[in-house]
Design a protein around this motif. Structure first.
Motif, PDB file in Angstrom:
ATOM      1  N   ILE A   8     -30.668  -1.003  -4.835  1.00 17.17           N
ATOM      2  CA  ILE A   8     -31.408  -2.751  -5.590  1.00 17.17           C
ATOM      3  C   ILE A   8     -31.466  -2.654  -6.751  1.00 17.17           C
ATOM      4  O   ILE A   8     -31.893  -1.137  -7.316  1.00 17.17           O
ATOM      5  CB  ILE A   8     -32.536  -2.156  -4.621  1.00 17.17           C
ATOM      6  CG1 ILE A   8     -33.092  -1.888  -3.386  1.00 17.17           C
ATOM      7  CG2 ILE A   8     -33.218  -3.915  -5.021  1.00 17.17           C
ATOM      8  CD1 ILE A   8     -32.099  -3.242  -2.932  1.00 17.17           C
ATOM      9  N   ASP A  11     -33.209  -7.684  -8.639  1.00 21.33           N
ATOM     10  CA  ASP A  11     -33.670  -8.690  -6.676  1.00 21.33           C
ATOM     11  C   ASP A  11     -32.344  -8.475  -6.248  1.00 21.33           C
ATOM     12  O   ASP A  11     -31.732  -8.815  -5.030  1.00 21.33           O
ATOM     13  CB  ASP A  11     -34.014 -10.505  -6.791  1.00 21.33           C
ATOM     14  CG  ASP A  11     -32.893 -10.729  -8.456  1.00 21.33           C
ATOM     15  OD1 ASP A  11     -31.826  -9.893  -9.168  1.00 21.33           O
ATOM     16  OD2 ASP A  11     -33.102 -12.181  -7.822  1.00 21.33           O
ATOM     17  N   LYS A  12     -31.050  -7.758  -6.946  1.00 20.58           N
ATOM     18  CA  LYS A  12     -29.537  -7.648  -5.682  1.00 20.58           C
ATOM     19  C   LYS A  12     -29.482  -6.417  -4.964  1.00 20.58           C
ATOM     20  O   LYS A  12     -30.123  -5.605  -5.332  1.00 20.58           O
ATOM     21  CB  LYS A  12     -28.557  -7.756  -6.753  1.00 20.58           C
ATOM     22  CG  LYS A  12     -29.108  -9.411  -7.376  1.00 20.58           C
ATOM     23  CD  LYS A  12     -27.240 -10.052  -7.810  1.00 20.58           C
ATOM     24  CE  LYS A  12     -27.448 -10.774  -8.647  1.00 20.58           C
ATOM     25  NZ  LYS A  12     -27.260 -11.406  -8.962  1.00 20.58           N
ATOM     26  N   ALA A  13     -29.684  -5.967  -4.065  1.00 21.34           N
ATOM     27  CA  ALA A  13     -28.696  -4.889  -3.134  1.00 21.34           C
ATOM     28  C   ALA A  13     -26.887  -4.233  -3.229  1.00 21.34           C
ATOM     29  O   ALA A  13     -26.405  -6.030  -2.994  1.00 21.34           O
ATOM     30  CB  ALA A  13     -29.351  -5.222  -1.981  1.00 21.34           C
ATOM     31  N   ASP A  31     -30.669  -5.699   4.752  1.00 17.60           N
ATOM     32  CA  ASP A  31     -31.088  -6.234   3.334  1.00 17.60           C
ATOM     33  C   ASP A  31     -32.690  -6.530   3.540  1.00 17.60           C
ATOM     34  O   ASP A  31     -32.826  -7.569   4.376  1.00 17.60           O
ATOM     35  CB  ASP A  31     -30.785  -6.552   2.741  1.00 17.60           C
ATOM     36  CG  ASP A  31     -30.590  -7.675   1.501  1.00 17.60           C
ATOM     37  OD1 ASP A  31     -31.794  -6.972   0.180  1.00 17.60           O
ATOM     38  OD2 ASP A  31     -29.207  -8.066   0.638  1.00 17.60           O
ATOM     39  N   PRO A  32     -33.117  -5.025   3.100  1.00 15.69           N
ATOM     40  CA  PRO A  32     -34.733  -5.699   2.487  1.00 15.69           C
ATOM     41  C   PRO A  32     -35.331  -7.280   2.429  1.00 15.69           C
ATOM     42  O   PRO A  32     -36.228  -7.621   2.490  1.00 15.69           O
ATOM     43  CB  PRO A  32     -35.277  -4.733   1.927  1.00 15.69           C
ATOM     44  CG  PRO A  32     -34.441  -3.922   1.479  1.00 15.69           C
ATOM     45  CD  PRO A  32     -33.508  -4.807   1.640  1.00 15.69           C
ATOM     46  N   ARG A  33     -34.264  -7.949   1.380  1.00 19.73           N
ATOM     47  CA  ARG A  33     -35.154  -8.903   1.104  1.00 19.73           C
ATOM     48  C   ARG A  33     -35.605 -10.164   1.748  1.00 19.73           C
ATOM     49  O   ARG A  33     -35.243 -10.908   1.696  1.00 19.73           O
ATOM     50  CB  ARG A  33     -34.185  -9.300  -0.261  1.00 19.73           C
ATOM     51  CG  ARG A  33     -33.901  -8.587  -1.642  1.00 19.73           C
ATOM     52  CD  ARG A  33     -32.521  -9.113  -2.736  1.00 19.73           C
ATOM     53  NE  ARG A  33     -30.921  -9.032  -1.808  1.00 19.73           N
ATOM     54  CZ  ARG A  33     -30.604  -9.597  -2.604  1.00 19.73           C
ATOM     55  NH1 ARG A  33     -30.210 -10.415  -3.445  1.00 19.73           N
ATOM     56  NH2 ARG A  33     -29.182  -9.704  -1.504  1.00 19.73           N
ATOM     57  N   PHE A  34     -34.515  -9.803   3.159  1.00 19.91           N
ATOM     58  CA  PHE A  34     -34.381 -10.397   4.271  1.00 19.91           C
ATOM     59  C   PHE A  34     -34.858  -9.927   5.291  1.00 19.91           C
ATOM     60  O   PHE A  34     -33.856 -10.090   6.470  1.00 19.91           O
ATOM     61  CB  PHE A  34     -32.831 -11.263   4.359  1.00 19.91           C
ATOM     62  CG  PHE A  34     -32.406 -11.714   3.099  1.00 19.91           C
ATOM     63  CD1 PHE A  34     -32.755 -13.181   2.505  1.00 19.91           C
ATOM     64  CD2 PHE A  34     -31.109 -11.072   1.998  1.00 19.91           C
ATOM     65  CE1 PHE A  34     -32.407 -13.531   1.238  1.00 19.91           C
ATOM     66  CE2 PHE A  34     -31.013 -12.029   1.040  1.00 19.91           C
ATOM     67  CZ  PHE A  34     -31.562 -12.894   0.320  1.00 19.91           C
ATOM     68  N   ARG A  41     -30.453 -17.594   4.698  1.00 20.29           N
ATOM     69  CA  ARG A  41     -30.543 -17.674   3.278  1.00 20.29           C
ATOM     70  C   ARG A  41     -29.748 -16.119   3.092  1.00 20.29           C
ATOM     71  O   ARG A  41     -29.239 -16.479   0.979  1.00 20.29           O
ATOM     72  CB  ARG A  41     -32.106 -17.149   2.939  1.00 20.29           C
ATOM     73  CG  ARG A  41     -32.368 -16.958   1.535  1.00 20.29           C
ATOM     74  CD  ARG A  41     -32.968 -17.558   1.176  1.00 20.29           C
ATOM     75  NE  ARG A  41     -33.983 -17.352  -0.567  1.00 20.29           N
ATOM     76  CZ  ARG A  41     -33.202 -17.479  -1.976  1.00 20.29           C
ATOM     77  NH1 ARG A  41     -31.873 -18.139  -1.464  1.00 20.29           N
ATOM     78  NH2 ARG A  41     -33.984 -16.983  -2.851  1.00 20.29           N
ATOM     79  N   ASN A  42     -29.634 -15.000   3.368  1.00 15.16           N
ATOM     80  CA  ASN A  42     -28.351 -14.519   3.208  1.00 15.16           C
ATOM     81  C   ASN A  42     -27.130 -13.953   2.913  1.00 15.16           C
ATOM     82  O   ASN A  42     -26.819 -13.815   2.191  1.00 15.16           O
ATOM     83  CB  ASN A  42     -29.126 -13.115   4.068  1.00 15.16           C
ATOM     84  CG  ASN A  42     -28.789 -11.667   3.648  1.00 15.16           C
ATOM     85  OD1 ASN A  42     -27.953 -11.767   3.075  1.00 15.16           O
ATOM     86  ND2 ASN A  42     -28.358 -10.625   5.059  1.00 15.16           N
ATOM     87  N   GLN A  45     -27.576 -16.346  -0.259  1.00 20.66           N
ATOM     88  CA  GLN A  45     -27.298 -14.914  -1.091  1.00 20.66           C
ATOM     89  C   GLN A  45     -26.648 -14.620  -1.259  1.00 20.66           C
ATOM     90  O   GLN A  45     -25.847 -14.802  -2.917  1.00 20.66           O
ATOM     91  CB  GLN A  45     -28.633 -14.832  -0.949  1.00 20.66           C
ATOM     92  CG  GLN A  45     -28.490 -14.121  -3.072  1.00 20.66           C
ATOM     93  CD  GLN A  45     -28.502 -14.767  -3.448  1.00 20.66           C
ATOM     94  OE1 GLN A  45     -30.084 -16.200  -3.785  1.00 20.66           O
ATOM     95  NE2 GLN A  45     -28.776 -15.015  -5.345  1.00 20.66           N
ATOM     96  N   ASP A  49     -23.675 -15.036  -4.694  1.00 23.14           N
ATOM     97  CA  ASP A  49     -23.184 -13.507  -5.325  1.00 23.14           C
ATOM     98  C   ASP A  49     -21.846 -13.274  -5.881  1.00 23.14           C
ATOM     99  O   ASP A  49     -21.299 -12.509  -6.657  1.00 23.14           O
ATOM    100  CB  ASP A  49     -23.831 -13.025  -4.767  1.00 23.14           C
ATOM    101  CG  ASP A  49     -25.409 -13.303  -4.980  1.00 23.14           C
ATOM    102  OD1 ASP A  49     -26.184 -13.330  -5.793  1.00 23.14           O
ATOM    103  OD2 ASP A  49     -26.129 -12.070  -3.865  1.00 23.14           O
TER     104      ASP A  49
END
Length: 96
Positions: A8, A11-13, A31-34, A41-42, A45, A49
């Motif tokens: 990480i 805010d990006k993996a 991905d822990p952001r989603f 949204r994943n 994103q 990206d």
């Protein structure tokens, strides 16, 4: 090591070893952001990206291909076709 490693950065993996994904038939790792089941949204994103990465690093920068793999796995083809068309016409709503 026979495991896909994700780091990480802000805010990006970022996948540290994307070569592990090639030819393995794997899906995109967690991905822990989603955290939710809905991965819309994943998908979006990763699409953003990929083109941001190409814009900053150039089209020949190999690590950008991770994002393309991810959005191709997560997004319905109709969505990416629509977004590609919107980018070509200059009306894509996202910031690239």
């Amino acid at each position: 090591m026979n495991v896909v490693e994700i780091k990480i950065e802000g805010d990006k993996a970022v996948v540290k070893n994307p070569e592990m994904l090639k030819g393995r038939g794997q899906t995109v790792p967690y991905d822990p952001r989603f955290p939710n089941t809905n991965q819309t949204r994943n998908c979006y994103q990763n699409y953003l990206d990929f083109f941001r990465c190409q814009k900053v690093k150039g089209e020949d920068y190999e690590p950008c291909s991770w994002y393309k793999f991810a959005y191709n796995e997560l997004c319905p083809p109709g969505w990416t076709a629509k977004w590609d068309e919107q980018r070509e016409n200059g009306v894509f709503p996202g910031r690239i």
